[in-house]
Structure formats: structure tokens, C-alpha cells
Design an enzyme around this catalytic site. Sequence first.
Site, PDB file in Angstrom:
ATOM      1  N   LYS A  42       0.856  -1.180   0.000  1.00 48.47           N
ATOM      2  CA  LYS A  42       0.000   0.000   0.000  1.00 48.47           C
ATOM      3  C   LYS A  42       0.898   1.238   0.000  1.00 48.47           C
ATOM      4  O   LYS A  42       1.864   1.297   0.755  1.00 48.47           O
ATOM      5  CB  LYS A  42      -0.873   0.029   1.265  1.00 48.47           C
ATOM      6  CG  LYS A  42      -1.898  -1.107   1.356  1.00 48.47           C
ATOM      7  CD  LYS A  42      -2.774  -0.918   2.588  1.00 48.47           C
ATOM      8  CE  LYS A  42      -3.765  -2.061   2.751  1.00 48.47           C
ATOM      9  NZ  LYS A  42      -4.570  -1.943   3.986  1.00 48.47           N
ATOM     10  N   ARG A  91     -15.810  -5.921  10.337  1.00 51.89           N
ATOM     11  CA  ARG A  91     -16.892  -5.034   9.927  1.00 51.89           C
ATOM     12  C   ARG A  91     -18.009  -5.824   9.277  1.00 51.89           C
ATOM     13  O   ARG A  91     -19.087  -5.956   9.811  1.00 51.89           O
ATOM     14  CB  ARG A  91     -16.383  -3.984   8.923  1.00 51.89           C
ATOM     15  CG  ARG A  91     -15.643  -2.854   9.570  1.00 51.89           C
ATOM     16  CD  ARG A  91     -14.777  -2.131   8.596  1.00 51.89           C
ATOM     17  NE  ARG A  91     -13.683  -3.006   8.161  1.00 51.89           N
ATOM     18  CZ  ARG A  91     -12.597  -2.587   7.586  1.00 51.89           C
ATOM     19  NH1 ARG A  91     -12.456  -1.313   7.298  1.00 51.89           N
ATOM     20  NH2 ARG A  91     -11.640  -3.413   7.268  1.00 51.89           N
ATOM     21  N   SER A 129      -9.847   3.424   6.254  1.00 55.94           N
ATOM     22  CA  SER A 129      -8.934   4.550   6.033  1.00 55.94           C
ATOM     23  C   SER A 129      -8.979   5.012   4.578  1.00 55.94           C
ATOM     24  O   SER A 129      -8.891   6.206   4.290  1.00 55.94           O
ATOM     25  CB  SER A 129      -7.508   4.141   6.398  1.00 55.94           C
ATOM     26  OG  SER A 129      -7.445   3.714   7.731  1.00 55.94           O
TER      27      SER A 129
HETATM   28  P1  ADP Z   1      -4.895  -3.775   7.526  1.00 53.11           P
HETATM   29  O1  ADP Z   1      -4.186  -3.131   6.364  1.00 53.11           O
HETATM   30  O2  ADP Z   1      -4.052  -4.724   8.324  1.00 53.11           O
HETATM   31  O3  ADP Z   1      -6.267  -4.325   7.237  1.00 53.11           O
HETATM   32  P2  ADP Z   1      -6.181  -1.495   8.738  1.00 53.11           P
HETATM   33  O4  ADP Z   1      -5.494  -0.330   9.354  1.00 53.11           O
HETATM   34  O5  ADP Z   1      -6.978  -1.231   7.518  1.00 53.11           O
HETATM   35  O6  ADP Z   1      -5.055  -2.551   8.537  1.00 53.11           O
HETATM   36  O7  ADP Z   1      -7.123  -2.183   9.800  1.00 53.11           O
HETATM   37  C1  ADP Z   1      -6.634  -2.764  10.984  1.00 53.11           C
HETATM   38  C2  ADP Z   1      -7.712  -3.619  11.611  1.00 53.11           C
HETATM   39  O8  ADP Z   1      -8.812  -2.795  12.002  1.00 53.11           O
HETATM   40  C3  ADP Z   1      -8.317  -4.696  10.705  1.00 53.11           C
HETATM   41  O9  ADP Z   1      -8.590  -5.832  11.493  1.00 53.11           O
HETATM   42  C4  ADP Z   1      -9.597  -4.085  10.217  1.00 53.11           C
HETATM   43  O10 ADP Z   1     -10.550  -5.075   9.915  1.00 53.11           O
HETATM   44  C5  ADP Z   1     -10.010  -3.298  11.455  1.00 53.11           C
HETATM   45  N1  ADP Z   1     -10.889  -2.170  11.145  1.00 53.11           N
HETATM   46  C6  ADP Z   1     -10.644  -1.123  10.337  1.00 53.11           C
HETATM   47  N2  ADP Z   1     -11.693  -0.284  10.274  1.00 53.11           N
HETATM   48  C7  ADP Z   1     -12.645  -0.804  11.102  1.00 53.11           C
HETATM   49  C8  ADP Z   1     -13.989  -0.429  11.459  1.00 53.11           C
HETATM   50  N3  ADP Z   1     -14.553   0.647  10.938  1.00 53.11           N
HETATM   51  N4  ADP Z   1     -14.648  -1.229  12.310  1.00 53.11           N
HETATM   52  C9  ADP Z   1     -14.079  -2.349  12.792  1.00 53.11           C
HETATM   53  N5  ADP Z   1     -12.843  -2.775  12.493  1.00 53.11           N
HETATM   54  C10 ADP Z   1     -12.127  -2.024  11.657  1.00 53.11           C
END
Ligand code: ADP
Length: 161
Positions: A42, A91, A129
Site C-alpha cells: 500500500k 466489519r 482509512s
Molecule cells: P490492515 O491493512 O491490516 O487491514 P487497517 O489499518 O486497515 O489494517 O485495519 C486494521 C484492523 O482494524 C483490521 O482488522 C480491520 O478489519 C479493522 N478495522 C478497520 N476499520 C474498522 C472499522 N470501521 N470497524 C471495525 N474494524 C475495523
Amino acid sequence: MERIAIYPGTFDPITNGHLDVIHRGAQLFDKVIVAVSTNPSKAPLFSVEERIALIKEATRKDKNVTAEHFSGLLVEYAKKRGVSAIIRGLRAISDFEYEFQMALMNRKMSNGLVTVFLMAHEKYTYLNSTIVKEVARLGGDVKGFVPENVYRALQTKLSEK
Ligand code: ADP
């Protein structure tokens, strides 16, 4: 014995969905380490240092939450830090397959490390994000989706571009 959990992710940047998961985890464990990974696949908007600083500021009132950088194999890092559980957020069903595969692989590679899945409040179900950055980039208001410091950091970062 102190029960330490690790919450790994990219956090580019941290959203209210992540924060909700962190707060739930902080009630279950003595300590939660938010572990920010580099993830070369990413292209991040914020550097690892910036992401860690944003998490630290957003969680400064949560005394049992820390943020740090990690690279390499998560199970190795967890062992080194005396971690007993991995926290991941769920989610929708769409998250399940990837998370399931990763949790089973981590369990296979480690000895007794459990993955705990936490659901954020349903108002954050659609939040990630990427969508926050996209909306912010197009001039939309992301105030309700991210902590105040991230909101300001997004404005600064995007005006630099
Ligand atoms: P990755 O690139 O490892 O998925 P992220 O920063 O996107 O990292 O997410 C980290 C964790 O947080 C993951 O387990 C993701 O599913 C969870 N996560 C992200 N956004 C949410 C949300 N809105 N509600 C619940 N869990 C979330």
C-alpha cells in the site's frame, strides 16, 4: 501476569472505527499495543512515524494503550513483546475470509497465540482509512469519521499535495 494484546494494522490514518476497537480491547486486556506496519503493497499517505504520532495523540487518555512500529512476522514480534492475543476488527462478511485465513495461519505458526475479533459500533461498519482519504481528497467533510487531530492532519497533508 499482565495480559497484553497487539492490534496490528496499517492505520493510514487511524479512524473512529479503529479507535472504537482499541477502546473495547483496552477494557479486555491490561495493555493494548497498536502495532503499525509498513505494508509495502500500500502506498501510504502518512509515514509510519506520522501514523504512530496520530495514534498516540488520539489515545493519550487511554493509559493502557501504546503505539509502535513493527515489521516482519507478527507472531515473532508478539512473542518478543510477551503478547497473548492479537486483536482484529470485523466489519462485514467481506472482512471474514481474509481475517479467517490470517488468524489460522498465525495460530499455526505460533504457540497458543489467539486472535480476538472485535466488532466496532455499527455506525462505523462502512468506515475504512481508504474511503476517509478519498472523501477528504475530494473535499468532503470527514469530521465525524476520524479523531480531531487526524482531521487536522488530513487537511494539512492534502493541502501540501
Ligand atoms: P490492515 O491493512 O491490516 O487491514 P487497517 O489499518 O486497515 O489494517 O485495519 C486494521 C484492523 O482494524 C483490521 O482488522 C480491520 O478489519 C479493522 N478495522 C478497520 N476499520 C474498522 C472499522 N470501521 N470497524 C471495525 N474494524 C475495523
